[in-house]
Design a protein around this motif. Structure first.
Motif, PDB file in Angstrom:
ATOM      1  N   LYS A 156       0.861  -1.185   0.000  1.00 17.22           N
ATOM      2  CA  LYS A 156       0.000   0.000   0.000  1.00 17.22           C
ATOM      3  C   LYS A 156       0.896   1.234   0.000  1.00 17.22           C
ATOM      4  O   LYS A 156       1.789   1.357   0.817  1.00 17.22           O
ATOM      5  N   GLU A 157       0.658   2.118  -0.933  1.00 18.29           N
ATOM      6  CA  GLU A 157       1.408   3.371  -1.002  1.00 18.29           C
ATOM      7  C   GLU A 157       0.737   4.410  -0.122  1.00 18.29           C
ATOM      8  O   GLU A 157      -0.477   4.482  -0.044  1.00 18.29           O
ATOM      9  N   SER A 158       1.553   5.215   0.513  1.00 12.51           N
ATOM     10  CA  SER A 158       1.041   6.265   1.372  1.00 12.51           C
ATOM     11  C   SER A 158       0.528   7.429   0.519  1.00 12.51           C
ATOM     12  O   SER A 158       1.140   7.811  -0.471  1.00 12.51           O
ATOM     13  N   ASP A 159      -0.600   7.990   0.919  1.00 15.46           N
ATOM     14  CA  ASP A 159      -1.144   9.157   0.227  1.00 15.46           C
ATOM     15  C   ASP A 159      -0.486  10.436   0.721  1.00 15.46           C
ATOM     16  O   ASP A 159      -0.567  11.473   0.087  1.00 15.46           O
ATOM     17  N   ASP A 160       0.171  10.354   1.877  1.00 15.03           N
ATOM     18  CA  ASP A 160       0.812  11.517   2.495  1.00 15.03           C
ATOM     19  C   ASP A 160       2.264  11.575   2.049  1.00 15.03           C
ATOM     20  O   ASP A 160       3.131  10.954   2.635  1.00 15.03           O
ATOM     21  N   ILE A 161       2.532  12.346   0.997  1.00 12.87           N
ATOM     22  CA  ILE A 161       3.885  12.468   0.457  1.00 12.87           C
ATOM     23  C   ILE A 161       4.477  13.788   0.932  1.00 12.87           C
ATOM     24  O   ILE A 161       3.919  14.851   0.702  1.00 12.87           O
ATOM     25  N   THR A 162       5.623  13.697   1.619  1.00 16.83           N
ATOM     26  CA  THR A 162       6.306  14.905   2.060  1.00 16.83           C
ATOM     27  C   THR A 162       7.587  15.051   1.255  1.00 16.83           C
ATOM     28  O   THR A 162       8.285  14.068   1.009  1.00 16.83           O
ATOM     29  N   PRO A 163       7.897  16.250   0.857  1.00 15.05           N
ATOM     30  CA  PRO A 163       9.122  16.467   0.090  1.00 15.05           C
ATOM     31  C   PRO A 163      10.365  16.146   0.919  1.00 15.05           C
ATOM     32  O   PRO A 163      10.367  16.284   2.141  1.00 15.05           O
ATOM     33  N   LEU A 164      11.403  15.728   0.240  1.00 12.61           N
ATOM     34  CA  LEU A 164      12.662  15.437   0.894  1.00 12.61           C
ATOM     35  C   LEU A 164      13.228  16.720   1.496  1.00 12.61           C
ATOM     36  O   LEU A 164      13.192  17.774   0.872  1.00 12.61           O
ATOM     37  N   PHE A 165      13.742  16.654   2.700  1.00 13.12           N
ATOM     38  CA  PHE A 165      14.288  17.801   3.432  1.00 13.12           C
ATOM     39  C   PHE A 165      13.238  18.891   3.654  1.00 13.12           C
ATOM     40  O   PHE A 165      13.556  20.077   3.642  1.00 13.12           O
ATOM     41  N   SER A 166      12.007  18.505   3.881  1.00 19.46           N
ATOM     42  CA  SER A 166      10.942  19.495   4.056  1.00 19.46           C
ATOM     43  C   SER A 166      11.044  20.254   5.376  1.00 19.46           C
ATOM     44  O   SER A 166      10.486  21.334   5.507  1.00 19.46           O
ATOM     45  N   ASN A 167      11.754  19.710   6.355  1.00 16.13           N
ATOM     46  CA  ASN A 167      11.844  20.403   7.631  1.00 16.13           C
ATOM     47  C   ASN A 167      13.091  21.286   7.738  1.00 16.13           C
ATOM     48  O   ASN A 167      13.434  21.725   8.809  1.00 16.13           O
ATOM     49  N   PHE A 168      13.767  21.554   6.627  1.00 18.58           N
ATOM     50  CA  PHE A 168      14.914  22.451   6.613  1.00 18.58           C
ATOM     51  C   PHE A 168      14.528  23.745   5.908  1.00 18.58           C
ATOM     52  O   PHE A 168      13.963  23.725   4.828  1.00 18.58           O
ATOM     53  N   LYS A 169      14.836  24.858   6.542  1.00 16.27           N
ATOM     54  CA  LYS A 169      14.572  26.162   5.926  1.00 16.27           C
ATOM     55  C   LYS A 169      15.844  26.609   5.233  1.00 16.27           C
ATOM     56  O   LYS A 169      16.931  26.492   5.775  1.00 16.27           O
ATOM     57  N   SER A 170      15.710  27.100   4.024  1.00 16.25           N
ATOM     58  CA  SER A 170      16.874  27.618   3.310  1.00 16.25           C
ATOM     59  C   SER A 170      16.831  29.146   3.334  1.00 16.25           C
ATOM     60  O   SER A 170      15.764  29.757   3.431  1.00 16.25           O
ATOM     61  N   TYR A 171      18.006  29.733   3.271  1.00 15.50           N
ATOM     62  CA  TYR A 171      18.134  31.180   3.316  1.00 15.50           C
ATOM     63  C   TYR A 171      18.926  31.643   2.105  1.00 15.50           C
ATOM     64  O   TYR A 171      19.831  30.963   1.642  1.00 15.50           O
ATOM     65  N   SER A 172      18.589  32.828   1.625  1.00 14.02           N
ATOM     66  CA  SER A 172      19.297  33.366   0.467  1.00 14.02           C
ATOM     67  C   SER A 172      20.592  34.027   0.925  1.00 14.02           C
ATOM     68  O   SER A 172      20.776  34.362   2.099  1.00 14.02           O
ATOM     69  N   VAL A 173      21.494  34.239  -0.026  1.00 11.42           N
ATOM     70  CA  VAL A 173      22.751  34.923   0.262  1.00 11.42           C
ATOM     71  C   VAL A 173      22.463  36.333   0.769  1.00 11.42           C
ATOM     72  O   VAL A 173      23.117  36.811   1.699  1.00 11.42           O
TER      73      VAL A 173
END
Length: 76
Positions: A7-24
């Motif tokens: 059974k495939e999960s319907d809840d797909i979370t993006p990889l590294f979703s709990n990391f915030k990125s910042y611009s230069v």
């Protein structure tokens, strides 16, 4: 394992979703990399403390490190 029971999960979370990125620009506006890290509460001493709290078996022995480096060199 039976393929019909998969059974495939319907809840797909993006990889590294709990990391915030910042611009230069955000980092420069904060006063540079060190000032930016300090504002986020990231201090070099925290890393040292975390490394000290690791169990002894978390690190490679001299023999394991030599073998790993040899393997890396051979696989170049």
């Amino acid at each position: 394992m039976d393929k019909r029971s998969i059974k495939e999960s319907d809840d797909i979370t993006p990889l590294f979703s709990n990391f915030k990125s910042y611009s230069v620009d955000e980092i420069i506006a904060a006063g540079g990399t060190t000032a930016f890290a300090n504002k986020l509460g990231k201090h070099p001493q925290n890393l040292v403390d975390a490394l000290r709290n690791l169990p002894k078996d978390a690190f490679l022995t001299e023999e394991e490190a030599a073998l790993a480096l040899k393997m890396l060199k051979d696989n170049k």
